[in-house]
Design a protein around this motif. Structure first.
Motif, short mmCIF file in Angstrom:
data_model
loop_
_atom_site.label_atom_id
_atom_site.label_comp_id
_atom_site.label_asym_id
_atom_site.label_seq_id
_atom_site.Cartn_x
_atom_site.Cartn_y
_atom_site.Cartn_z
N PHE A 1 10.44 -10.72 -8.65
CA PHE A 1 8.83 -11.15 -9.14
C PHE A 1 7.86 -11.32 -7.97
O PHE A 1 6.85 -10.94 -8.28
CB PHE A 1 9.10 -12.52 -10.05
CG PHE A 1 7.86 -13.22 -10.19
CD1 PHE A 1 7.19 -12.82 -11.23
CD2 PHE A 1 7.67 -14.24 -9.36
CE1 PHE A 1 5.96 -13.57 -11.50
CE2 PHE A 1 6.39 -15.04 -9.55
CZ PHE A 1 5.28 -14.56 -10.89
N SER A 2 8.60 -11.67 -6.83
CA SER A 2 7.91 -11.75 -5.57
C SER A 2 7.22 -10.34 -5.31
O SER A 2 5.95 -10.17 -5.05
CB SER A 2 8.71 -12.24 -4.72
OG SER A 2 9.07 -13.58 -4.72
N ALA A 3 7.95 -9.33 -5.37
CA ALA A 3 7.51 -7.96 -5.11
C ALA A 3 6.56 -7.48 -6.27
O ALA A 3 5.35 -7.01 -5.94
CB ALA A 3 8.76 -6.96 -5.28
N LEU A 4 6.79 -7.90 -7.44
CA LEU A 4 5.76 -7.59 -8.48
C LEU A 4 4.31 -8.10 -8.56
O LEU A 4 3.24 -7.53 -8.83
CB LEU A 4 6.24 -7.99 -9.89
CG LEU A 4 7.39 -6.93 -10.38
CD1 LEU A 4 7.98 -7.42 -11.86
CD2 LEU A 4 7.30 -5.52 -10.48
N THR A 5 4.41 -9.39 -7.77
CA THR A 5 2.93 -10.20 -7.55
C THR A 5 2.31 -9.36 -6.48
O THR A 5 1.03 -9.54 -6.61
CB THR A 5 3.29 -11.67 -7.11
OG1 THR A 5 3.97 -11.50 -6.10
CG2 THR A 5 4.30 -12.40 -8.15
N THR A 6 2.74 -8.73 -5.71
CA THR A 6 1.81 -8.10 -4.91
C THR A 6 0.95 -6.98 -5.72
O THR A 6 -0.33 -6.72 -4.90
CB THR A 6 2.61 -7.06 -3.85
OG1 THR A 6 3.24 -5.98 -4.43
CG2 THR A 6 3.70 -7.97 -3.05
N LEU A 7 1.25 -6.55 -6.69
CA LEU A 7 0.09 -5.70 -7.45
C LEU A 7 -0.99 -6.44 -7.93
O LEU A 7 -2.12 -5.99 -8.18
CB LEU A 7 0.87 -5.43 -8.71
CG LEU A 7 2.36 -4.25 -8.56
CD1 LEU A 7 3.04 -4.40 -10.04
CD2 LEU A 7 1.84 -3.16 -8.14
N PHE A 8 -0.79 -8.05 -8.06
CA PHE A 8 -2.14 -8.83 -8.44
C PHE A 8 -2.73 -9.38 -7.17
O PHE A 8 -3.63 -10.00 -7.12
CB PHE A 8 -1.40 -9.76 -9.08
CG PHE A 8 -1.14 -9.51 -10.59
CD1 PHE A 8 -1.82 -9.41 -11.82
CD2 PHE A 8 0.42 -8.98 -10.62
CE1 PHE A 8 -1.47 -8.95 -12.89
CE2 PHE A 8 0.90 -8.74 -11.73
CZ PHE A 8 0.16 -8.46 -12.97
N ARG A 9 -2.29 -9.14 -5.86
CA ARG A 9 -2.93 -9.98 -4.68
C ARG A 9 -4.05 -8.75 -3.91
O ARG A 9 -3.46 -7.53 -3.84
CB ARG A 9 -1.62 -10.21 -3.62
CG ARG A 9 -0.76 -11.08 -4.40
CD ARG A 9 0.59 -11.52 -3.76
NE ARG A 9 0.20 -11.76 -2.18
CZ ARG A 9 1.12 -12.09 -1.30
NH1 ARG A 9 2.43 -12.23 -1.71
NH2 ARG A 9 1.14 -12.61 0.01
N SER A 10 -5.02 -9.39 -3.67
CA SER A 10 -5.81 -8.46 -2.96
C SER A 10 -5.70 -8.43 -1.44
O SER A 10 -6.13 -7.64 -1.00
CB SER A 10 -7.41 -9.38 -3.01
OG SER A 10 -6.96 -10.83 -2.39
#
Length: 223
Positions: free
Chosen positions: A153-162
């Motif tokens: 999940f932490s890795a997937l959140t990078t897709l939403f981070r500017s």
């Protein structure tokens, strides 16, 4: 010019896949840990990194320990699992420096992903509890499932981070998903139903996953 350690990593990966496919025992025993060792050398030599990236190097160190322990007799399975759990904790720490702002997209992603993980764990737990010899693994399996879920999940959140470029985020997200796929194959093969083809596919997914995670971290944290 491509770093020579990366070339060596790729060469060991191909050798290890061939060793698994053709059941070459000694080349398999040598090349499996050599992949992560060469990857760690690539990371250390080529990444002019800021401090948070060190956590990804620590993750590779624990992954190398886990690879070695899992090649030993079955009594080393739990220590090997613990080593990989520490690797995931290191990756989690690296991904969350600094802590991201939670967004509606992340909340939706968390709900979908955790629903998938709960269903997957439930299926694995039934397989574990149906065999008396594996029942003691139910607790460690639950803890490991939780930790790898947080890592993915932490890795997937990078897709939403500017603060993460699309290329780096794509690599880390795909790498984490490949790592998860490899572990699911391993668990099904070991605790539910032996699957001969899984021996190769879990190795392919694991090593490509580690490679993508490392490359993504280097892209993001490198100068």
């Amino acid at each position: 010019m491509i770093n020579p350690w990366l070339w060596l990593t790729l060469a060991f990966i191909v050798l290890n896949w061939l060793a698994v496919w053709f059941e070459w025992r000694v080349p398999n025993l040598v090349s499996k840990p050599a992949v992560i060792a060469a990857m760690l050398a690539w990371f250390a030599s080529a990444c002019a990194c800021r401090a948070p990236a060190v956590w990804f190097g620590i993750g590779l160190v624990f992954s190398l320990a886990g690879d070695i322990l899992l090649m030993l007799p079955n009594r080393f399975f739990l220590p090997g699992t613990a080593a990989f759990m520490l690797a995931h904790i290191a990756y989690i720490t690296g991904f969350n420096q600094p802590l991201p702002r939670f967004s509606p997209g992340m909340a939706a992603l968390l709900a979908i992903f955790m629903s998938f993980m709960v269903m997957t764990y439930a299926a694995l737990r039934r397989g574990v509890r149906s065999r008396p010899a594996f029942r003691r693994m139910a607790g460690p399996l639950a803890l490991y499932s939780l930790v790898i879920s947080v890592m993915v999940f932490s890795a997937l959140t990078t897709l939403f981070r500017s603060d993460w470029a699309p290329g780096a985020a794509g690599l880390t997200a795909s790498g984490a998903l490949l790592f998860l796929f490899s572990d699911i194959l391993l668990a099904v093969d070991r605790f539910v139903k032996p699957m001969l083809p899984a021996r190769l596919w879990k190795r392919v997914a694991y090593q490509l996953g580690q490679l993508a995670l490392t490359a993504g971290a280097m892209l993001h944290f490198g100068s």
